[in-house]
Design a protein around this motif. Structure first.
Motif: not given
Ligand SMILES: Cc1cc2nc3c(=O)[nH]c(=O)nc-3n(C[C@H](O)[C@H](O)[C@H](O)COP(=O)(O)O)c2cc1C
Length: 250
Positions: A165, A72, A74, A219-221, A163, A217, A242
């Motif tokens: 980014f 991910s 950012r 974003i679910g939030a 957020q 990245c 999403y």
């Molecule tokens: C369903 C879902 C929702 C997520 N929502 C957020 C988010 O709102 N903000 C954020 O910074 N990362 C978000 N992420 C990224 C995760 O934090 C990230 O995939 C996790 O920390 C693992 O890191 P990586 O993707 O680098 O392997 C989300 C990932 C998924 C799958």
């Protein structure tokens, strides 16, 4: 576990024998017409043809490298994507790979081939496109310019729970759910399939972004009503599900 938590867990589960015995027929089983797979633009809207997706945009053609490097991102460089790169990302996430009449297959899987997602784009830096809100039309591989959103960047950041980014990308993908496309076949017992479909689209975005020297990245939030207001969708028959900002990375 508190009993109050159980009903929402039920929506993550598959069919049960009891359900199969007692379920209502779906609209498809009742013979109702299939909903359209794409909402067509209005006659007053500006539509843009995208360049055909082509491998020239790839910086690596190795699926091994894309999966190994995926993470991910950012923070993005303040650099525009080309239209060819955007075309590739859209094709990789919802593009059509085969069409014969009403039978349209995409680059991502979808339960029952129902494809209940629409892709909206908050474009900040893409060569050849004015910044603004757009929607992808997979049939014909086109973009439609949607309404003007004053302060798009600030509104998007706020709708994504501050957020930053989310608005500091070259382009932010915003997937909406159009649930009836899936409900028409499966009724309301298979809502989880819509979430599963969104996961596939977003994973393809992560991998396709890696392949062109970009990052994404998930974003679910996000805040539901502000996001839906930003897109001007009704929050019932279509709503934000999403998001994923994308930009060039080091
Ligand atoms: C369903 C879902 C929702 C997520 N929502 C957020 C988010 O709102 N903000 C954020 O910074 N990362 C978000 N992420 C990224 C995760 O934090 C990230 O995939 C996790 O920390 C693992 O890191 P990586 O993707 O680098 O392997 C989300 C990932 C998924 C799958």
């Amino acid at each position: 576990m508190q009993p109050s938590k159980r009903p929402s867990r039920e929506s993550l589960k598959g069919y049960s024998a009891r359900f199969l015995e007692h379920h209502e027929p779906s609209d498809q089983q009742k013979g109702l017409p299939c909903p359209p797979i794409q909402r067509e633009p209005g006659s007053d809207q500006q539509v843009f043809d995208l360049p055909a997706p082509a491998p020239e945009v790839l910086r690596t053609g190795s699926i091994y490298e894309c999966i190994r490097k995926r993470k991910s991102h950012r923070a993005f460089k303040k650099e525009a994507l080309t239209l060819e790169e955007l075309s590739f990302l859209l094709w990789a996430t919802q593009g059509v790979r085969e069409a014969s009449g009403a039978h349209v297959l995409r680059t991502v899987p979808s339960a029952g081939n129902r494809h209940p997602l629409d892709t909206w784009l908050a474009i900040f830096q893409v060569q050849g496109l004015e910044p603004g809100l757009y929607r992808y039309l997979p049939l014909g591989h086109r973009l439609v310019r949607e309404r003007q959103v004053p302060e798009l960047k600030a509104s998007l950041i706020e709708a994504c729970c501050d957020q930053r980014f989310a608005g500091e990308s070259a382009v932010t993908f915003i997937w909406t759910a159009v649930p009836y496309r899936t409900e028409w076949r499966y009724g309301t017992r298979q809502h989880k399939a819509i979430l599963e479909d969104a996961g596939h689209a977003c994973q393809n975005l992560y991998l396709a972004a890696e392949a062109i020297g970009c990052g994404a990245c998930a974003i679910g939030a996000y805040m539901q009503e502000p996001c839906d207001r930003l897109l001007d969708v009704d929050g019932i028959d279509e709503f934000t599900l999403y998001l994923a900002p994308v930009g060039r990375v080091e």
